[in-house]
Motif scaffolding. Structure first.
Motif, PDB file in Angstrom:
ATOM      1  N   VAL A 159       0.832  -1.204   0.000  1.00 43.84           N
ATOM      2  CA  VAL A 159       0.000   0.000   0.000  1.00 43.84           C
ATOM      3  C   VAL A 159       0.863   1.248   0.000  1.00 43.84           C
ATOM      4  CG1 VAL A 159      -1.633   1.369   1.365  1.00 43.84           C
ATOM      5  CG2 VAL A 159      -1.986  -1.078   1.116  1.00 43.84           C
ATOM      6  N   GLU A 160       1.863   1.267   0.849  1.00 46.48           N
ATOM      7  CA  GLU A 160       2.702   2.454   0.970  1.00 46.48           C
ATOM      8  C   GLU A 160       3.522   2.691  -0.299  1.00 46.48           C
ATOM      9  OE1 GLU A 160       2.524   4.686   3.370  1.00 46.48           O
ATOM     10  OE2 GLU A 160       0.872   3.421   4.095  1.00 46.48           O
ATOM     11  N   GLU A 161       4.079   1.644  -0.865  1.00 47.74           N
ATOM     12  CA  GLU A 161       4.867   1.800  -2.081  1.00 47.74           C
ATOM     13  C   GLU A 161       3.988   2.219  -3.264  1.00 47.74           C
ATOM     14  OE1 GLU A 161       8.493   1.436  -2.837  1.00 47.74           O
ATOM     15  OE2 GLU A 161       8.069   2.170  -0.819  1.00 47.74           O
ATOM     16  N   THR A 162       2.770   1.695  -3.302  1.00 50.75           N
ATOM     17  CA  THR A 162       1.837   2.093  -4.357  1.00 50.75           C
ATOM     18  C   THR A 162       1.497   3.572  -4.220  1.00 50.75           C
ATOM     19  OG1 THR A 162       0.889  -0.130  -4.461  1.00 50.75           O
ATOM     20  CG2 THR A 162      -0.429   1.658  -5.379  1.00 50.75           C
ATOM     21  N   LYS A 163       1.246   4.022  -2.990  1.00 50.37           N
ATOM     22  CA  LYS A 163       0.939   5.436  -2.756  1.00 50.37           C
ATOM     23  C   LYS A 163       2.116   6.319  -3.170  1.00 50.37           C
ATOM     24  CE  LYS A 163      -2.456   5.044   1.009  1.00 50.37           C
ATOM     25  NZ  LYS A 163      -2.710   5.318   2.447  1.00 50.37           N
ATOM     26  N   ARG A 164       3.337   5.823  -2.929  1.00 50.13           N
ATOM     27  CA  ARG A 164       4.528   6.599  -3.296  1.00 50.13           C
ATOM     28  C   ARG A 164       4.563   6.836  -4.804  1.00 50.13           C
ATOM     29  NH1 ARG A 164       9.247   5.354  -5.565  1.00 50.13           N
ATOM     30  NH2 ARG A 164       8.823   3.097  -5.494  1.00 50.13           N
ATOM     31  N   ILE A 165       4.250   5.811  -5.561  1.00 51.87           N
ATOM     32  CA  ILE A 165       4.263   5.935  -7.019  1.00 51.87           C
ATOM     33  C   ILE A 165       3.095   6.789  -7.498  1.00 51.87           C
ATOM     34  CG2 ILE A 165       3.996   4.647  -9.180  1.00 51.87           C
ATOM     35  CD1 ILE A 165       5.645   2.401  -7.903  1.00 51.87           C
ATOM     36  N   VAL A 166       1.905   6.539  -6.948  1.00 52.58           N
ATOM     37  CA  VAL A 166       0.709   7.297  -7.344  1.00 52.58           C
ATOM     38  C   VAL A 166       0.923   8.787  -7.112  1.00 52.58           C
ATOM     39  CG1 VAL A 166      -1.690   7.784  -6.670  1.00 52.58           C
ATOM     40  CG2 VAL A 166      -0.945   5.422  -7.085  1.00 52.58           C
ATOM     41  N   ALA A 167       1.557   9.145  -6.002  1.00 52.99           N
ATOM     42  CA  ALA A 167       1.760  10.562  -5.668  1.00 52.99           C
ATOM     43  C   ALA A 167       2.586  11.279  -6.727  1.00 52.99           C
ATOM     44  CB  ALA A 167       2.436  10.676  -4.309  1.00 52.99           C
ATOM     45  N   GLN A 168       3.442  10.553  -7.420  1.00 54.20           N
ATOM     46  CA  GLN A 168       4.282  11.183  -8.437  1.00 54.20           C
ATOM     47  C   GLN A 168       3.480  11.618  -9.662  1.00 54.20           C
ATOM     48  OE1 GLN A 168       8.285   9.276  -9.053  1.00 54.20           O
ATOM     49  NE2 GLN A 168       7.465   7.733  -7.656  1.00 54.20           N
ATOM     50  N   PHE A 169       2.292  11.047  -9.821  1.00 49.14           N
ATOM     51  CA  PHE A 169       1.443  11.395 -10.966  1.00 49.14           C
ATOM     52  C   PHE A 169       0.338  12.390 -10.601  1.00 49.14           C
ATOM     53  CE2 PHE A 169       3.168   7.200 -12.086  1.00 49.14           C
ATOM     54  CZ  PHE A 169       3.744   7.518 -13.308  1.00 49.14           C
ATOM     55  N   GLU A 170       0.367  12.892  -9.382  1.00 47.02           N
ATOM     56  CA  GLU A 170      -0.636  13.882  -8.980  1.00 47.02           C
ATOM     57  C   GLU A 170      -0.412  15.178  -9.752  1.00 47.02           C
ATOM     58  OE1 GLU A 170      -3.843  15.673  -7.160  1.00 47.02           O
ATOM     59  OE2 GLU A 170      -3.253  13.565  -7.210  1.00 47.02           O
ATOM     60  N   TYR A 171      -1.455  15.656 -10.400  1.00 44.37           N
ATOM     61  CA  TYR A 171      -1.395  16.910 -11.165  1.00 44.37           C
ATOM     62  C   TYR A 171      -2.438  17.836 -10.562  1.00 44.37           C
ATOM     63  CZ  TYR A 171      -0.413  19.805 -15.280  1.00 44.37           C
ATOM     64  OH  TYR A 171      -0.017  20.824 -16.114  1.00 44.37           O
ATOM     65  N   THR A 172      -1.982  18.744  -9.718  1.00 41.72           N
ATOM     66  CA  THR A 172      -2.859  19.529  -8.863  1.00 41.72           C
ATOM     67  C   THR A 172      -3.593  20.621  -9.636  1.00 41.72           C
ATOM     68  OG1 THR A 172      -1.164  21.164  -8.332  1.00 41.72           O
ATOM     69  CG2 THR A 172      -1.231  19.159  -6.969  1.00 41.72           C
ATOM     70  N   ASP A 173      -4.562  21.253  -8.964  1.00 42.39           N
ATOM     71  CA  ASP A 173      -5.276  22.380  -9.566  1.00 42.39           C
ATOM     72  C   ASP A 173      -4.311  23.504  -9.926  1.00 42.39           C
ATOM     73  OD1 ASP A 173      -7.468  20.851  -9.011  1.00 42.39           O
ATOM     74  OD2 ASP A 173      -8.337  22.199  -7.507  1.00 42.39           O
ATOM     75  N   ASN A 197       7.405  15.594 -14.946  1.00 45.17           N
ATOM     76  CA  ASN A 197       8.461  14.745 -15.501  1.00 45.17           C
ATOM     77  C   ASN A 197       8.932  13.756 -14.439  1.00 45.17           C
ATOM     78  OD1 ASN A 197      10.176  13.935 -17.615  1.00 45.17           O
ATOM     79  ND2 ASN A 197      11.877  15.137 -16.770  1.00 45.17           N
ATOM     80  N   THR A 198       8.162  12.697 -14.273  1.00 42.11           N
ATOM     81  CA  THR A 198       8.540  11.655 -13.318  1.00 42.11           C
ATOM     82  C   THR A 198       9.708  10.839 -13.882  1.00 42.11           C
ATOM     83  OG1 THR A 198       7.128   9.918 -14.245  1.00 42.11           O
ATOM     84  CG2 THR A 198       6.089  11.468 -12.695  1.00 42.11           C
ATOM     85  N   PRO A 199      10.344  10.026 -13.070  1.00 40.96           N
ATOM     86  CA  PRO A 199      11.407   9.151 -13.596  1.00 40.96           C
ATOM     87  C   PRO A 199      10.897   8.235 -14.712  1.00 40.96           C
ATOM     88  CG  PRO A 199      11.469   9.194 -11.193  1.00 40.96           C
ATOM     89  CD  PRO A 199      10.225   9.915 -11.604  1.00 40.96           C
ATOM     90  N   TYR A 200       9.624   7.886 -14.655  1.00 38.96           N
ATOM     91  CA  TYR A 200       9.046   6.998 -15.672  1.00 38.96           C
ATOM     92  C   TYR A 200       8.858   7.756 -16.991  1.00 38.96           C
ATOM     93  CZ  TYR A 200       8.051   5.201 -11.051  1.00 38.96           C
ATOM     94  OH  TYR A 200       8.172   4.820  -9.736  1.00 38.96           O
ATOM     95  N   ASP A 201       8.438   9.008 -16.912  1.00 39.67           N
ATOM     96  CA  ASP A 201       8.341   9.847 -18.113  1.00 39.67           C
ATOM     97  C   ASP A 201       9.718  10.021 -18.747  1.00 39.67           C
ATOM     98  OD1 ASP A 201       5.501  10.553 -17.898  1.00 39.67           O
ATOM     99  OD2 ASP A 201       6.102  11.771 -16.184  1.00 39.67           O
ATOM    100  N   GLY A 207       0.281   3.257 -21.648  1.00 37.56           N
ATOM    101  CA  GLY A 207       0.531   1.899 -21.180  1.00 37.56           C
ATOM    102  C   GLY A 207       1.985   1.681 -20.810  1.00 37.56           C
ATOM    103  N   GLU A 208       2.894   2.317 -21.564  1.00 37.31           N
ATOM    104  CA  GLU A 208       4.320   2.174 -21.268  1.00 37.31           C
ATOM    105  C   GLU A 208       4.676   2.864 -19.958  1.00 37.31           C
ATOM    106  OE1 GLU A 208       8.453   1.146 -21.937  1.00 37.31           O
ATOM    107  OE2 GLU A 208       6.472   0.288 -22.348  1.00 37.31           O
ATOM    108  N   ILE A 209       4.046   4.007 -19.674  1.00 34.29           N
ATOM    109  CA  ILE A 209       4.294   4.674 -18.388  1.00 34.29           C
ATOM    110  C   ILE A 209       3.858   3.778 -17.239  1.00 34.29           C
ATOM    111  CG2 ILE A 209       3.691   6.651 -16.935  1.00 34.29           C
ATOM    112  CD1 ILE A 209       3.317   8.290 -19.497  1.00 34.29           C
ATOM    113  N   VAL A 210       2.661   3.186 -17.371  1.00 30.80           N
ATOM    114  CA  VAL A 210       2.173   2.267 -16.336  1.00 30.80           C
ATOM    115  C   VAL A 210       3.128   1.080 -16.199  1.00 30.80           C
ATOM    116  CG1 VAL A 210       0.318   0.682 -15.703  1.00 30.80           C
ATOM    117  CG2 VAL A 210      -0.236   2.947 -16.614  1.00 30.80           C
ATOM    118  N   ARG A 211       3.569   0.530 -17.326  1.00 27.53           N
ATOM    119  CA  ARG A 211       4.478  -0.634 -17.277  1.00 27.53           C
ATOM    120  C   ARG A 211       5.753  -0.299 -16.508  1.00 27.53           C
ATOM    121  NH1 ARG A 211       8.859  -3.003 -19.335  1.00 27.53           N
ATOM    122  NH2 ARG A 211       9.494  -1.090 -20.416  1.00 27.53           N
ATOM    123  N   LEU A 212       6.345   0.853 -16.805  1.00 27.33           N
ATOM    124  CA  LEU A 212       7.582   1.239 -16.130  1.00 27.33           C
ATOM    125  C   LEU A 212       7.368   1.409 -14.629  1.00 27.33           C
ATOM    126  CD1 LEU A 212       8.934   3.817 -18.746  1.00 27.33           C
ATOM    127  CD2 LEU A 212       9.904   1.561 -18.237  1.00 27.33           C
TER     128      LEU A 212
END
Length: 548
Positions: free
Chosen positions: A6-20, A303-307, A332-337
């Motif tokens: 859960v924590e590692e998933t949240k860490r990755i998800v947070a990198q894709f947050e695009y705020t208002d 520009n995340t490390p995956y991007d 799909g490639e971003i998700v894969r990485l």
């Protein structure tokens, strides 16, 4: 999910947050680059004039010409090169279709579609590709319009012309070419660069309409390439023809394998030089933004490390940066990485089992899994993940097993995949809102005192099949300065019906009208010249007549 997963998933998800705040900064930068592209060439947003100066209203039907270009109402051919967007059309195809406009926002369409051989995508010469395309046009005419085709050929062979045939153009072709092109006329444009896996160097810088017309003429086909059509412009025209309401569509957008947009701009805002003839009376010009290259400089784009890794490993690093964060070809490639990063984390045991008696883990991912291959994760899997809202995520788990060869994925593992996939998809939707919202703000249409909706036509697999993609775009509209919640309610995103077909036909109609107007203007000028000369030749009493 275990706490560590859960924590590692949240860490990755947070990198894709695009705020208002990120959205509004993006809109301001998009506006800046839009106007920079209207002032000069060589900018991130190319802002290419298309020489199309109006959009249809759904009543287009009869094209009035003095020579036989049509029969019944209006019938045009449209050729489309590029990706046919949609979940069932994953390849690179060439499609030829004829479109009959009924004049009541409806149309009838007949088409053939053929896959372009991969070797032609990287052919040694452009002639190889364009001769193939011309041959497909010939086959289409013979199959679907044999009567008109045969009559044209008969008339050509019976002609007394020195070449043995006569220039009789019964078909007006709108050529949809889904690659960056610098237009210098409604049916003229040089290729800027190839994308989508095509690479034929000798075509770059050449007029693609002329390349196709040359091959058409070698086959003595009764076809004239009347208009060069970018697929986004076709989407704009098709949506405006079919959409309900009194006002025309403002934007045509593609959100599929690639992404791009075209919109109606005031000619007064177009400061850079536009060569060639076009109708200035409307005060408008449709602009092809080529927004896939927005902010290649990474001034504001995330520009995340995956991007960054995706870009480094792509065929065109540093280019099409916006597209690489938005379009189906790359999501799909971003998700894969990101998933591979999670798999490699020593903190979690994603898709692994602990071996009995020791602390080592054995993988449940097959050695031939697409998960470990570049471009191996199809973006369609993201749609499946978003659509599966069952407690056990049974459909997603089934697809993870069948598509990625992951044995017995657990609910927790599937949830981790779903969360990361959603974060990437939501960011793409909000980035899409940046481009669309920037154009809406630029237009000033929301300031007009009207109850009419502001219409946007969209095409592509993301807007058509990704669950709630349009809703996420609309949600982001509500927080954009200059739009807000009330403005967002006025914006309507509707699917465009076959932009590469009916849209191209409509632009071919516009081109034929322009040609007819030019012929008429020339005839009027000739008549006036003759009248003037005749008038001057009439002698006054005592003078002799002369005519020069």
């Amino acid at each position: 999910m275990t706490n560590s997963l859960v924590e590692e998933t949240k860490r990755i998800v947070a990198q894709f947050e695009y705020t208002d705040d990120d959205v509004n900064k993006g809109v301001q930068e998009f506006l800046r680059q839009m106007n920079e592209g209207l002032q000069k060439d060589g900018t991130s947003l190319s802002q290419i004039p298309t020489y199309v100066t109006g959009v249809p209203n759904g009543t287009e039907k009869v094209l009035s010409l003095t020579h036989p270009v049509i029969w019944e109402s209006y019938l045009a051919l449209t050729g489309h090169v590029g990706i046919i967007y949609g979940c069932r059309s994953g390849g690179t195809n060439f499609r030829v279709c004829s479109v009959h406009l009924n004049g009541d926002t409806t149309f009838d369409l007949t088409f053939n579609k053929v896959a372009i051989p991969k070797e032609l995508m990287v052919a040694k010469t452009s002639k190889e590709l364009f001769s193939f395309l011309a041959k497909q046009i010939e086959l289409f005419l013979k199959e679907h319009h044999e009567e008109h085709f045969a009559e044209s050929i008969r008339r050509r062979k019976n002609s007394q012309a020195a070449e043995g045939y006569e220039e009789v153009h019964l078909f007006q072709l709108g050529f949809t070419f889904s690659f960056p092109v610098q237009q210098f006329g409604i049916n003229k444009g040089s290729l800027i660069r190839w994308t989508k896996g095509f690479d034929i160097p000798d075509a770059v810088g050449k007029d693609v309409c002329a390349l196709l017309q040359e091959e058409i003429d070698l086959l003595h086909l009764p076809v004239k390439v009347a208009a060069l059509v970018n697929d986004t412009v076709g989407t704009l025209m098709a949506r405006s023809y079919a959409s309900p309401g009194k006002t025309g569509t403002l934007i045509g957008a593609i959100f599929g394998t690639g992404t791009n947009g075209a919109y109606v701009e005031k000619i007064a805002n177009l400061q850079k030089s536009v060569d060639g003839d076009y109708d200035k009376s409307t005060g408008d010009m449709v602009i092809n933004t080529e927004w896939g290259s927005f902010d290649n400089q990474l001034n504001v784009l995330p520009n995340t490390p995956y991007d960054a890794k995706l870009d480094r490993d792509s065929v065109n690093p540093g280019i099409q940066i916006f597209e690489k964060r938005v379009s189906g070809m790359f999501l799909g490639e971003i998700v894969r990485l990101a998933i591979v990063d999670l798999c490699d984390s020593p903190k979690v045991s994603l898709f692994k089992d602990a071996n009995s008696g020791d602390t080592k883990f054995s993988t449940r991912v097959g050695t031939d899994s697409e998960l470990f291959k570049q471009w191996g994760l199809d973006s369609a899997l993201m749609s499946i993940a978003a659509a599966d809202i069952t407690p056990e995520l049974s459909q997603l788990r089934k697809e993870l097993e069948s598509q990625l060869h992951i044995r017995s994925p657990s609910v927790e593992e599937a949830q981790a995949f779903k969360d990361i996939s959603y974060a990437v998809g939501r960011r793409a939707a909000r980035l899409s809102a940046v481009a669309l919202g920037g154009i809406v703000v630029q237009s000033g249409k929301l300031k007009e005192n009207t109850d009419e909706p502001l219409d946007i036509g969209a095409d592509g697999s993301l807007v058509e099949f990704y669950p709630k993609f349009r809703e996420m775009i609309n949600e982001a509209f509500g927080i954009i300065e200059g739009i807000g919640p009330e403005g967002a309610q006025r914006i309507r995103i509707g699917l465009a019906q076959d932009g590469s077909g009916v849209g191209a036909a409509l632009i071919a109609l516009v081109a034929a009208n322009m040609e007819n107007k030019g012929m008429w203007d020339s005839l009027v000028a000739l008549k006036n010249d003759v009248v003037q000369k005749l008038s001057s030749a009439i002698p006054t009493p005592g003078e002799s007549a002369s005519l020069t």
